[in-house]
Design a protein around this motif. Structure first.
Motif, PDB file in Angstrom:
ATOM      1  N   VAL A  82     -83.205   8.493 -11.483  1.00 19.72           N
ATOM      2  CA  VAL A  82     -81.949   8.733 -10.765  1.00 19.72           C
ATOM      3  C   VAL A  82     -80.791   8.765 -11.761  1.00 19.72           C
ATOM      4  N   GLU A  83     -79.862   9.675 -11.540  1.00 18.33           N
ATOM      5  CA  GLU A  83     -78.670   9.799 -12.383  1.00 18.33           C
ATOM      6  C   GLU A  83     -77.939   8.461 -12.473  1.00 18.33           C
ATOM      7  N   PRO A  84     -77.558   8.029 -13.685  1.00 19.94           N
ATOM      8  CA  PRO A  84     -76.776   6.790 -13.756  1.00 19.94           C
ATOM      9  C   PRO A  84     -75.375   7.002 -13.170  1.00 19.94           C
ATOM     10  N   LEU A  85     -74.757   5.904 -12.753  1.00 26.48           N
ATOM     11  CA  LEU A  85     -73.426   5.995 -12.166  1.00 26.48           C
ATOM     12  C   LEU A  85     -72.379   6.085 -13.250  1.00 26.48           C
ATOM     13  N   GLY A  86     -71.274   6.726 -12.927  1.00 22.73           N
ATOM     14  CA  GLY A  86     -70.168   6.820 -13.886  1.00 22.73           C
ATOM     15  C   GLY A  86     -69.330   5.568 -13.875  1.00 22.73           C
ATOM     16  N   GLN A  87     -68.214   5.619 -14.553  1.00 22.28           N
ATOM     17  CA  GLN A  87     -67.305   4.476 -14.594  1.00 22.28           C
ATOM     18  C   GLN A  87     -66.597   4.293 -13.262  1.00 22.28           C
ATOM     19  N   PHE A  88     -66.351   3.052 -12.914  1.00 27.07           N
ATOM     20  CA  PHE A  88     -65.674   2.779 -11.647  1.00 27.07           C
ATOM     21  C   PHE A  88     -64.263   2.293 -11.845  1.00 27.07           C
ATOM     22  N   VAL A  89     -63.344   2.871 -11.054  1.00 27.96           N
ATOM     23  CA  VAL A  89     -62.018   2.280 -11.029  1.00 27.96           C
ATOM     24  C   VAL A  89     -61.747   1.927  -9.581  1.00 27.96           C
ATOM     25  N   MET A  90     -61.878   0.679  -9.275  1.00 27.54           N
ATOM     26  CA  MET A  90     -61.588   0.252  -7.908  1.00 27.54           C
ATOM     27  C   MET A  90     -60.516  -0.811  -7.988  1.00 27.54           C
ATOM     28  N   LYS A  91     -59.466  -0.624  -7.217  1.00 28.84           N
ATOM     29  CA  LYS A  91     -58.365  -1.590  -7.269  1.00 28.84           C
ATOM     30  C   LYS A  91     -57.983  -2.019  -5.866  1.00 28.84           C
ATOM     31  N   THR A  92     -57.240  -3.114  -5.816  1.00 32.12           N
ATOM     32  CA  THR A  92     -56.661  -3.525  -4.544  1.00 32.12           C
ATOM     33  C   THR A  92     -55.591  -2.509  -4.187  1.00 32.12           C
ATOM     34  N   ARG A  93     -55.694  -1.910  -3.010  1.00 31.38           N
ATOM     35  CA  ARG A  93     -54.705  -0.926  -2.572  1.00 31.38           C
ATOM     36  C   ARG A  93     -53.769  -1.501  -1.514  1.00 31.38           C
ATOM     37  N   ARG A  94     -54.249  -2.474  -0.769  1.00 27.71           N
ATOM     38  CA  ARG A  94     -53.431  -3.151   0.238  1.00 27.71           C
ATOM     39  C   ARG A  94     -53.773  -4.632   0.215  1.00 27.71           C
ATOM     40  N   THR A  95     -52.746  -5.464   0.428  1.00 27.36           N
ATOM     41  CA  THR A  95     -52.999  -6.899   0.607  1.00 27.36           C
ATOM     42  C   THR A  95     -52.443  -7.278   1.965  1.00 27.36           C
ATOM     43  N   LEU A  96     -53.276  -7.841   2.819  1.00 34.12           N
ATOM     44  CA  LEU A  96     -52.841  -8.213   4.170  1.00 34.12           C
ATOM     45  C   LEU A  96     -52.537  -9.703   4.176  1.00 34.12           C
ATOM     46  N   LYS A  97     -51.260 -10.031   4.331  1.00 34.50           N
ATOM     47  CA  LYS A  97     -50.849 -11.439   4.320  1.00 34.50           C
ATOM     48  C   LYS A  97     -50.350 -11.820   5.690  1.00 34.50           C
ATOM     49  N   ALA A 120     -90.118   3.091  -2.100  1.00 36.11           N
ATOM     50  CA  ALA A 120     -89.020   3.067  -3.078  1.00 36.11           C
ATOM     51  C   ALA A 120     -88.543   4.482  -3.344  1.00 36.11           C
ATOM     52  N   LYS A 121     -89.485   5.405  -3.409  1.00 32.79           N
ATOM     53  CA  LYS A 121     -89.109   6.802  -3.634  1.00 32.79           C
ATOM     54  C   LYS A 121     -88.245   7.286  -2.475  1.00 32.79           C
ATOM     55  N   GLU A 122     -88.613   6.890  -1.249  1.00 37.41           N
ATOM     56  CA  GLU A 122     -87.828   7.320  -0.091  1.00 37.41           C
ATOM     57  C   GLU A 122     -86.426   6.737  -0.107  1.00 37.41           C
ATOM     58  N   LEU A 123     -86.296   5.470  -0.583  1.00 34.94           N
ATOM     59  CA  LEU A 123     -84.961   4.865  -0.696  1.00 34.94           C
ATOM     60  C   LEU A 123     -84.124   5.683  -1.680  1.00 34.94           C
ATOM     61  N   CYS A 124     -84.725   6.035  -2.840  1.00 29.04           N
ATOM     62  CA  CYS A 124     -84.018   6.815  -3.864  1.00 29.04           C
ATOM     63  C   CYS A 124     -83.646   8.192  -3.320  1.00 29.04           C
ATOM     64  N   ASP A 125     -84.569   8.833  -2.621  1.00 27.41           N
ATOM     65  CA  ASP A 125     -84.299  10.169  -2.073  1.00 27.41           C
ATOM     66  C   ASP A 125     -83.141  10.113  -1.092  1.00 27.41           C
ATOM     67  N   PHE A 126     -83.124   9.087  -0.245  1.00 21.75           N
ATOM     68  CA  PHE A 126     -82.042   8.948   0.738  1.00 21.75           C
ATOM     69  C   PHE A 126     -80.705   8.886   0.026  1.00 21.75           C
ATOM     70  N   VAL A 127     -80.623   8.009  -0.993  1.00 19.81           N
ATOM     71  CA  VAL A 127     -79.368   7.847  -1.736  1.00 19.81           C
ATOM     72  C   VAL A 127     -78.945   9.167  -2.354  1.00 19.81           C
ATOM     73  N   GLU A 128     -79.903   9.894  -2.955  1.00 22.02           N
ATOM     74  CA  GLU A 128     -79.552  11.135  -3.642  1.00 22.02           C
ATOM     75  C   GLU A 128     -78.985  12.170  -2.686  1.00 22.02           C
ATOM     76  N   THR A 129     -79.514  12.209  -1.456  1.00 23.52           N
ATOM     77  CA  THR A 129     -78.961  13.196  -0.520  1.00 23.52           C
ATOM     78  C   THR A 129     -77.577  12.784  -0.048  1.00 23.52           C
ATOM     79  N   GLN A 130     -77.307  11.473  -0.049  1.00 24.55           N
ATOM     80  CA  GLN A 130     -76.034  11.001   0.513  1.00 24.55           C
ATOM     81  C   GLN A 130     -74.928  10.807  -0.516  1.00 24.55           C
ATOM     82  N   SER A 131     -75.293  10.558  -1.804  1.00 21.09           N
ATOM     83  CA  SER A 131     -74.230  10.128  -2.741  1.00 21.09           C
ATOM     84  C   SER A 131     -73.172  11.170  -3.008  1.00 21.09           C
TER      85      SER A 131
END
Lengths: 353, 69
Positions: free
Chosen positions: A45-60, B33-44
């Motif tokens: 499976v393709e590895p994930l890229g870099q993530f930038v996740m920040k707080t966008r709202r704070t509910l006080k 496990a393959k099915e879990l990976c396939d699901f993610v790939e179609t949705q990501s």
């Protein structure tokens, strides 16, 4: 039928060894099909890229620890509940408070939005789950229209509407889960099987049928058939209380977060744990977990004030989010997956994107 | 309720449950496990938290300037 001369302690010892033998057999049966690890299959499976996740709202606005929150299906409103007894409905886009209810008890540990968006359910140390219809008239006293639906013999730990506003599923410190009719308050089904407090529950995505998963202080995660009340599958690999359970978006798996500082993934068709999300540096319990809408990311809120973001398939951590000034107690991804909200003992909620 | 049950009753409940679970139908992890990976790939591709959302489209991204409420 019972023998007159039975020694109680002997019988218990026999039952215990029978139980242990069955557990061993169950693990052997499961192990036969454990032919590969999830992260191995995920190497392609393709590895994930870099993530930038920040707080966008704070509910006080809460005066004490935030214990629970839920999104409305409209993807912008949020209901939250607190130790101070208050339940607040927010517009997360503007951070405005739209409704506030004061419960007759402190520690409102559970709250949920109705699918229609027209009501919220909540409860905690009062041992009940009550439903409040939300009025369009901001001046109307919501407490006057309150409907008591569920009655347990100990604290309410979690609640969730089913596919409609008509039924609510609850879990309790009394060790049971229960399904209730909202209109009449009638108990439709009860679920027995946990040996200690049940802390969390999650309903299967509606396409997958009538099941739900629960987690408890007995370290077990149980999958239940809602119609029959039977426990279909049970998993006992965590080493401490299970604080949170959440179905994978396809309904074929679920994740759990525990006081043992790990989150885990259980595959329902392989009937086993297939991943553990942990690091030596993470030593505080995970209080709440949720998936991004594709199921690729698992967000975990922890008692060390952080949120860890995990690559579900590869088993690695992709990001760590700081911001809360006390334990993260609750966390949910929004219905369309554009953001997620976390609630904390620091009295605030944060929306991240 | 679990709290009101004796240890013996709890054990009996456990044993009943385990006997059922041993017979559960299971599939090999290589398949599931393959099915879990396939699901993610179609949705990501459509997962906003993975692919990101342009600032002007996501209601939660920062807005510049004043907001009149």
């Amino acid at each position: 039928m019972a023998a007159q001369e039975v020694q109680p302690s002997e019988t218990i010892a026999k039952l215990k060894s029978e139980s242990e033998a069955l557990k061993t057999k169950l693990e052997e049966e499961r192990a036969k099909l454990h032919d590969v690890e999830l992260h191995q299959v995920a190497e392609k499976v393709e590895p994930l890229g870099q993530f930038v996740m920040k707080t966008r709202r704070t509910l006080k606005g809460h005066g004490n620890k935030v214990l629970c929150m839920d999104w409305c299906k409209d993807k912008r409103r949020i209901v939250s509940s607190s130790q101070d007894g208050k339940v607040i409905v927010w517009d997360a886009f503007t951070t405005n408070k739209e409704h506030a209810v004061t419960m007759p008890c402190t520690w409102v540990m559970a709250c949920a939005y109705a699918p229609s968006g027209c009501a919220v359910a909540c409860g905690g140390l009062d041992n009940k789950c009550s439903v409040y219809p939300l009025s369009l008239d901001k001046n109307e006293n919501l407490a006057a229209k309150k409907k008591s639906v569920a009655m347990h013999t100990n604290y309410l730990s979690a609640c969730s509407f089913t596919n409609s506003d008509m039924q609510i599923l609850t879990s309790s410190g009394d060790g049971t889960c229960a399904l209730w009719d909202v209109e009449s308050g009638q108990l439709l089904q009860s679920f027995h099987g946990h040996a200690a407090d049940v802390l969390c529950l999650d309903l299967a995505p509606s396409e997958t049928g009538n099941t739900f998963v629960s987690g408890g202080c007995d370290k077990k995660a149980n999958v239940w058939d809602m119609r029959s009340g039977q426990c279909i599958q049970s998993f006992e690999t965590h080493e401490s209380d299970i604080n949170s359970v959440r179905y994978y978006p396809s309904g074929d798996a679920f994740a759990s977060g525990s006081d043992d500082a790990t989150c885990r993934l259980y595959d329902l068709r392989a009937d086993r744990e297939v991943a553990i999300y942990s690091k030596e540096s993470i030593i505080f319990g995970a209080s709440s977990v949720d998936f991004s809408i594709s199921g690729r990311l698992l967000f975990g809120g922890y008692n060390d004030y952080t949120i860890n973001v995990w690559d579900v398939l590869k088993g690695t951590r992709v990001s760590i989010l700081f911001g809360h000034e006390n334990r993260v107690s609750t966390l949910r991804v929004s219905p369309d997956g554009t953001a997620f909200c976390s609630g904390s003992w620091d009295h605030t909620l944060r929306v991240w994107a | 309720m679990a709290r009101d049950m004796s240890d013996k009753d709890i054990l009996k409940m456990e044993i009943d449950q385990l006997q059922k679970e041993v017979k559960t139908a299971r599939e090999p992890v290589s398949k599931t496990a393959k099915e879990l990976c396939d699901f993610v790939e179609t949705q990501s591709a459509e997962d906003p938290l993975i692919k990101g959302v342009p600032e002007d489209k996501n209601p939660f991204k920062e807005k510049g300037g004043c907001i009149i409420t």
